[in-house]
Enzyme design. Structure first.
Site, mmCIF file in Angstrom:
data_model
loop_
_atom_site.group_PDB
_atom_site.id
_atom_site.type_symbol
_atom_site.label_atom_id
_atom_site.label_comp_id
_atom_site.label_asym_id
_atom_site.label_seq_id
_atom_site.Cartn_x
_atom_site.Cartn_y
_atom_site.Cartn_z
ATOM 1 N N GLU A 35 24.881 -12.064 19.693
ATOM 2 C CA GLU A 35 25.860 -11.843 20.677
ATOM 3 C C GLU A 35 26.209 -12.861 21.476
ATOM 4 O O GLU A 35 25.371 -13.564 22.122
ATOM 5 C CB GLU A 35 25.499 -10.586 21.651
ATOM 6 C CG GLU A 35 26.426 -9.509 21.702
ATOM 7 C CD GLU A 35 27.020 -9.043 20.567
ATOM 8 O OE1 GLU A 35 27.941 -9.332 19.757
ATOM 9 O OE2 GLU A 35 26.590 -7.786 19.772
ATOM 10 N N SER A 69 52.868 3.304 15.874
ATOM 11 C CA SER A 69 51.502 3.503 15.904
ATOM 12 C C SER A 69 51.124 4.971 15.913
ATOM 13 O O SER A 69 51.482 5.604 17.016
ATOM 14 C CB SER A 69 50.737 2.756 17.012
ATOM 15 O OG SER A 69 49.216 3.300 17.056
ATOM 16 N N SER A 131 35.804 -3.785 17.519
ATOM 17 C CA SER A 131 36.844 -4.703 17.010
ATOM 18 C C SER A 131 38.222 -3.804 16.614
ATOM 19 O O SER A 131 38.451 -4.464 15.470
ATOM 20 C CB SER A 131 36.192 -5.439 15.921
ATOM 21 O OG SER A 131 35.295 -6.538 16.558
ATOM 22 N N ASP A 177 34.520 -11.457 14.794
ATOM 23 C CA ASP A 177 35.171 -9.989 14.540
ATOM 24 C C ASP A 177 36.221 -10.237 13.483
ATOM 25 O O ASP A 177 36.183 -9.401 12.616
ATOM 26 C CB ASP A 177 35.868 -9.587 15.755
ATOM 27 C CG ASP A 177 34.814 -9.431 17.021
ATOM 28 O OD1 ASP A 177 33.577 -9.879 16.990
ATOM 29 O OD2 ASP A 177 35.412 -9.302 18.084
#
Ligand code: GLA
Length: 391
Positions: A35, A69, A131, A177
């Site tokens: 990370e 969306s 992500s 990601d």
């Protein structure tokens, strides 16, 4: 959501038309270990999820862009134009696809010949460190490449997504990601060297255990400015180390060379940031080889160490994530647990023996709610494939 439902939602939002409607998917990810190493030239070890973002697209004859969306119906249809690609507050989630179009032009000199309508559906919880924005960028990149015949490779699409994030959204993220969202593989995690972009898949099958994501359902503000600040602190430390060592990134150092030369880092905060970056990279390399040799317990111990380092040296955890990690460490049958993703809220990832999964979910959920009054969500991870066209 299957192709038929996507198609019918698309027609409901935008009406019928002559051009075909095409659909695409890109997954979210969970990072097992490594990370805040990806912008430090280190290694990461994420896997793609089966959860992700779906999009349906149809080309237009004019230069208009229309976005809708199903996750943000209150935003209605957002309209824009190919002639005015800007990052704006009103743009909301559509800043991501707009940024991908902008990137194609700025980075690769590709101008789209016409606009499109785009409908999005996410079954990935948004903004919780799995992500969703990278998935949206990669899904859009793949769709545009296919719809307009741009021949972008999946690697290009991942790099375009990162460029969009860095230069249009203004988050200085690394490549992890977008890369895993584009190139994930079912049942596998990906060991990626972010210095060279060389990668190797490793099966994540654990017959006796499950990988569980716990979503803390908290997201602390300032996460993106704190993220950019961490990156800068690492760069400061690296510049000082470069006065005594021929290294290009913090990922080039091992523990010994760091300990020998760390005294050149004058600021104690930058020193701690660099220590995390160096040690976390080394842990990731070790964790990958332990996993390959079947030493899941050893892998789990490194996950725990990763959390401690993110908490104390990198300071990107928060009280909610620390509590979830501590509860996990005390729970029987937990092989390892750490915060995952950028931090400041979001999720933990744990490896839990099969027979303890039920009690893990029940007890962590109850204790977390008791302490913070927040309902945590749990997802059992099935590593999935990367981005693809679905009809
Ligand atoms: C975010 C960024 C990644 C990576 C992680 C931390 O997810 O987008 O590039 O830096 O944080 O590992």
């Amino acid at each position: 959501m299957d192709e038929k439902q996507l198609q019918s939602e698309f027609l409901k939002a935008f009406g019928t038309g002559t051009e075909p409607v095409k659909a695409y998917f890109a997954p979210g990810r969970v990072n097992m270990i490594g990370e805040h190493t990806d912008y430090n030239g280190g290694h990461v070890f994420p896997c793609a999820l089966t959860l992700g973002i779906y999009g349906a697209f149809r080309r237009r004859q004019d230069r208009q862009l229309r976005f809708y969306s199903l996750s943000y119906p209150q935003a209605g249809i957002i309209t824009a134009s190919l002639d005015r690609l800007i990052n704006s507050e009103q743009g909301g989630w559509s800043n991501y696809p707009m940024g991908v179009i902008w990137t194609l032009d700025k980075k690769a000199g590709i101008q789209l010949p016409g606009g499109f309508d785009m409908l999005v559906y996410s079954h990935l919880p948004v903004g919780c460190g799995l992500s969703s924005s990278a998935a949206l960028e990669v899904m859009t990149g793949l769709a545009l490449s296919d719809l307009f015949g741009l021949h972008r490779s999946l690697k290009d699409i991942a790099l375009d997504g990162q460029f969009c994030e860095n230069h249009f959204i203004n988050l200085n993220c690394g490549i992890m990601d977008q890369f895993i969202s584009a190139l994930g593989r079912k049942d596998n995690a990906m060991f990626l060297d972010t210095n060279t972009l060389d990668y190797e898949y490793a099966p994540l099958a654990m017959p006796d255990a499950k990988i569980i994501i716990t979503n803390s359902n908290v997201k602390h503000s300032l996460a993106s400015s704190a993220y950019n600040q961490r990156r800068q602190q690492c760069e400061t430390a690296l510049a000082q180390l470069q006065t005594v060592l021929p290294v290009k990134t913090l990922g080039d150092l091992d523990e010994d060379s760091f300990e020998t030369h760390k005294k050149v880092i004058t600021d104690p905060v930058c020193l701690r940031r660099a220590r995390h970056a160096v040690y976390e990279n080394r842990r990731t390399i070790k964790a990958f080889s332990l996993l390959k040799s079947g030493d899941i317990a050893g892998f789990g111990r490194l996950m725990n160490q990763s959390h401690v380092s993110l908490r104390d040296d990198y300071e990107v955890s928060c009280k909610e994530l620390d509590y979830l990690a501590e509860l996990a460490w005390m729970h029987p049958g937990v092989i390892g647990c750490r915060m995952t993703g950028g931090g400041f809220g979001g999720c933990t990832v744990a490896i839990v023996e099969n027979e303890h999964v039920e009690s893990f979910i029940a007890q962590l959920g109850a204790k977390y709610k008791g302490r913070f009054g927040i309902i945590a969500e749990f997802y059992i991870v099935e590593p999935g494939d990367g981005a693809r066209a679905i009809m």
